[in-house]
Design an enzyme around this catalytic site. Structure first.
Site, PDB file in Angstrom:
ATOM      1  N   ARG A  94     -10.758   5.015   5.140  1.00 22.93           N
ATOM      2  CA  ARG A  94     -11.044   4.395   3.948  1.00 22.93           C
ATOM      3  C   ARG A  94     -11.999   4.236   2.909  1.00 22.93           C
ATOM      4  O   ARG A  94     -11.978   2.883   3.039  1.00 22.93           O
ATOM      5  CB  ARG A  94      -9.640   3.526   3.690  1.00 22.93           C
ATOM      6  CG  ARG A  94      -9.215   2.404   2.578  1.00 22.93           C
ATOM      7  CD  ARG A  94      -8.686   2.065   2.256  1.00 22.93           C
ATOM      8  NE  ARG A  94      -8.359   0.652   1.117  1.00 22.93           N
ATOM      9  CZ  ARG A  94      -7.283  -0.232   1.060  1.00 22.93           C
ATOM     10  NH1 ARG A  94      -6.677  -0.422   2.254  1.00 22.93           N
ATOM     11  NH2 ARG A  94      -7.059  -0.302  -0.211  1.00 22.93           N
ATOM     12  N   HIS A 182      -6.782   0.402  -4.811  1.00 20.41           N
ATOM     13  CA  HIS A 182      -5.084   0.683  -4.310  1.00 20.41           C
ATOM     14  C   HIS A 182      -5.209   2.227  -4.510  1.00 20.41           C
ATOM     15  O   HIS A 182      -4.186   3.016  -4.318  1.00 20.41           O
ATOM     16  CB  HIS A 182      -4.099   0.134  -5.147  1.00 20.41           C
ATOM     17  CG  HIS A 182      -4.535  -1.329  -3.925  1.00 20.41           C
ATOM     18  ND1 HIS A 182      -5.048  -2.199  -5.839  1.00 20.41           N
ATOM     19  CD2 HIS A 182      -4.352  -1.629  -3.391  1.00 20.41           C
ATOM     20  CE1 HIS A 182      -4.221  -2.867  -4.300  1.00 20.41           C
ATOM     21  NE2 HIS A 182      -4.575  -2.789  -3.703  1.00 20.41           N
ATOM     22  N   ARG A 242      -7.206 -13.463  -3.900  1.00 14.06           N
ATOM     23  CA  ARG A 242      -7.954 -13.770  -5.774  1.00 14.06           C
ATOM     24  C   ARG A 242      -7.356 -14.325  -7.093  1.00 14.06           C
ATOM     25  O   ARG A 242      -6.468 -13.712  -7.039  1.00 14.06           O
ATOM     26  CB  ARG A 242      -8.020 -11.938  -5.445  1.00 14.06           C
ATOM     27  CG  ARG A 242      -9.273 -10.981  -5.081  1.00 14.06           C
ATOM     28  CD  ARG A 242      -9.483 -10.182  -4.305  1.00 14.06           C
ATOM     29  NE  ARG A 242      -8.919  -9.662  -3.233  1.00 14.06           N
ATOM     30  CZ  ARG A 242      -8.768  -8.221  -3.568  1.00 14.06           C
ATOM     31  NH1 ARG A 242      -8.596  -7.659  -4.185  1.00 14.06           N
ATOM     32  NH2 ARG A 242      -7.972  -7.874  -1.902  1.00 14.06           N
ATOM     33  N   GLU A 380      -1.339   4.462   3.363  1.00 16.26           N
ATOM     34  CA  GLU A 380      -2.248   4.667   3.216  1.00 16.26           C
ATOM     35  C   GLU A 380      -3.161   6.095   4.355  1.00 16.26           C
ATOM     36  O   GLU A 380      -3.955   7.281   3.884  1.00 16.26           O
ATOM     37  CB  GLU A 380      -3.189   3.444   2.740  1.00 16.26           C
ATOM     38  CG  GLU A 380      -3.043   2.959   1.380  1.00 16.26           C
ATOM     39  CD  GLU A 380      -3.174   1.270   1.144  1.00 16.26           C
ATOM     40  OE1 GLU A 380      -2.478   0.749   1.561  1.00 16.26           O
ATOM     41  OE2 GLU A 380      -4.294   1.392   0.201  1.00 16.26           O
TER      42      GLU A 380
END
Ligand code: AMP
Length: 393
Positions: A94, A182, A242, A380
């Site tokens: 990834r 994402h 964040r 993922e």
């Protein structure tokens, strides 16, 4: 093709991994695990497909000094021992940023690796670790093919308007545009949508990936039309640590009035804000839900208010809404968060079935709801494995 693929997700303080059989289309990994606390207090965990915990072996002795390369140097032989009969065919990574150059996954060569390293300034907290992991695998297993799968690629289908900032043209031309992230999660959800929505899967769908990092993606024909994250993974929704979307004037204030340096501001916006900053307690949604501290409640309320506002801001890009999908740690597991967000979206025709929501059913909207609301688990790693399978063919 017999053998296995290894999917690696190297973050700043963790390396997550999953092993998939190369000769089947399965989305269930043969082994899944992680080394958490890299550079602090490393902790290894792994389970096989049946859920049985696997022994850490040499990985139990990792210490504070072990960086990504040291972890991977032990992980590769550990995996070889646990997949004894099956050769490692490829390692899929990834990679957070593919810039403008990579609109899809790619086999890693020396020039590609150089290009990925050049993108580090665009994702300083993620990309260097992704690149380090690729270099480490190349060092310990130079014979094995490596594949880079980008979080940005899924969004390259977007219209130019969805990608532009209202900045001088020269900055857009040098790559200061909205990339979105994402993408592997959105790709997975887009792939399983027809199984849940039938023909409506090609309609107007917003996927809310709500986890430690959070974003939303508005899709049409299962392609990204607009997304809440922008140039960096800091924009858009409020997240664990964040801040999400912020008036850029705040950054100027911090520099000019408070004399803060770039590194201090980066730390503030990426690590000390979001749920943690507002609650003063934790970045973890579950901890906040279990707390009776009013600041924890305010942090959750703000998270949901901003998520609903962000969703409403994406609707014009797709001209309405047929379905909303919640995914990732918070999206899949927090009934209160889904309820608070959906309550603010009643005017869009969303009507939640509270009982279905509370039991985390796949469909959590009522039959009267004008928008179908689903809860779908993302995967993922399965997208990385499928990409390896496709490229190695
Ligand atoms: P992720 O980054 O996708 O792994 O998601 C991590 C987030 O999911 C953290 O904020 C967790 O607190 C949250 N989460 C996981 N399980 C639950 C749960 N049962 N209820 C509320 N939040 C949860």
């Amino acid at each position: 093709m017999s053998g296995v693929f290894l999917a690696l997700n190297a973050g700043s303080s963790s390396i997550k991994f999953a092993v998939f059989d190369a000769d089947t289309e399965t989305t269930t990994p043969r082994i899944k695990g992680a080394v958490a606390g890299v550079g602090r207090t490393p902790a290894f965990s792994a389970r096989d497909a049946g859920g049985t915990a696997l022994d850490a072996g040499a990985l139990a002795s990792l210490d504070v000094s072990a960086g990504h390369e040291a972890v991977i140097s032990l992980l590769l032989p550990w995996l070889a021992a646990h997949t004894a009969d099956r050769p490692l065919r490829a390692v899929g990574h990834r990679v957070v940023h593919g810039g403008q150059a990579f609109a899809g996954p790619t086999l890693v060569s020396a020039p590609v690796l150089q290009q990925l390293a050049e993108l580090e300034p665009l994702a300083p907290l993620h990309q260097p670790h992704n690149v380090a992991a690729i270099r480490a695998v190349a060092k310990w297993r130079p014979d094995v093919a490596q594949v880079a799968c980008f979080d940005t690629s899924f969004h390259r289908s977007q219209d130019r308007l969805a990608q532009l900032f209202a900045l001088p043209r020269a900055l857009s031309d040098e790559g200061v545009i909205r990339y979105g992230f994402h993408g592997l999660s959105y790709d997975y959800i887009a792939g399983i949508l027809p199984g849940h929505l039938g023909n409506r899967a090609s309609g107007r769908v917003i996927v809310a990936h709500l986890g430690n990092g959070s974003s939303m993606c508005a899709m049409k024909d299962r392609k990204s039309v607009a997304t809440s994250m922008g140039f960096t993974a800091l924009d858009g929704l409020m997240m664990g640590r964040r801040c999400g979307a912020l008036d850029p004037g705040v950054v100027l204030y911090l520099m000019q009035a408070r004399g803060m340096k770039a590194a201090e501001i980066e730390h503030l916006l990426y690590k000390q804000s979001g749920l943690l900053g507002v609650s003063g307690l934790s970045n973890d949604m579950q901890v906040l839900q279990d707390s009776d501290d009013p600041h924890a409640k305010e942090a959750i309320d703000l998270f949901c208010y901003r998520a609903a506002s962000s969703l409403a801001g994406l609707v014009p890009a797709i001209g309405g809404l047929d379905a909303l999908v919640f995914t990732a740690g918070i999206g899949e597991n927090s009934a209160p968060v889904r309820k608070l967000i959906c309550e603010r979206l009643g005017w869009l025709g969303i009507e939640l079935d509270d009982a279905a929501n509370d039991r985390h059913a796949t469909r959590i909207s009522t039959v009267r709801s004008g928008v179908e609301v689903l809860v779908l688990a993302t995967n993922e790693e399965a997208v990385v494995a499928k990409t390896c399978r496709d490229l190695m063919r």
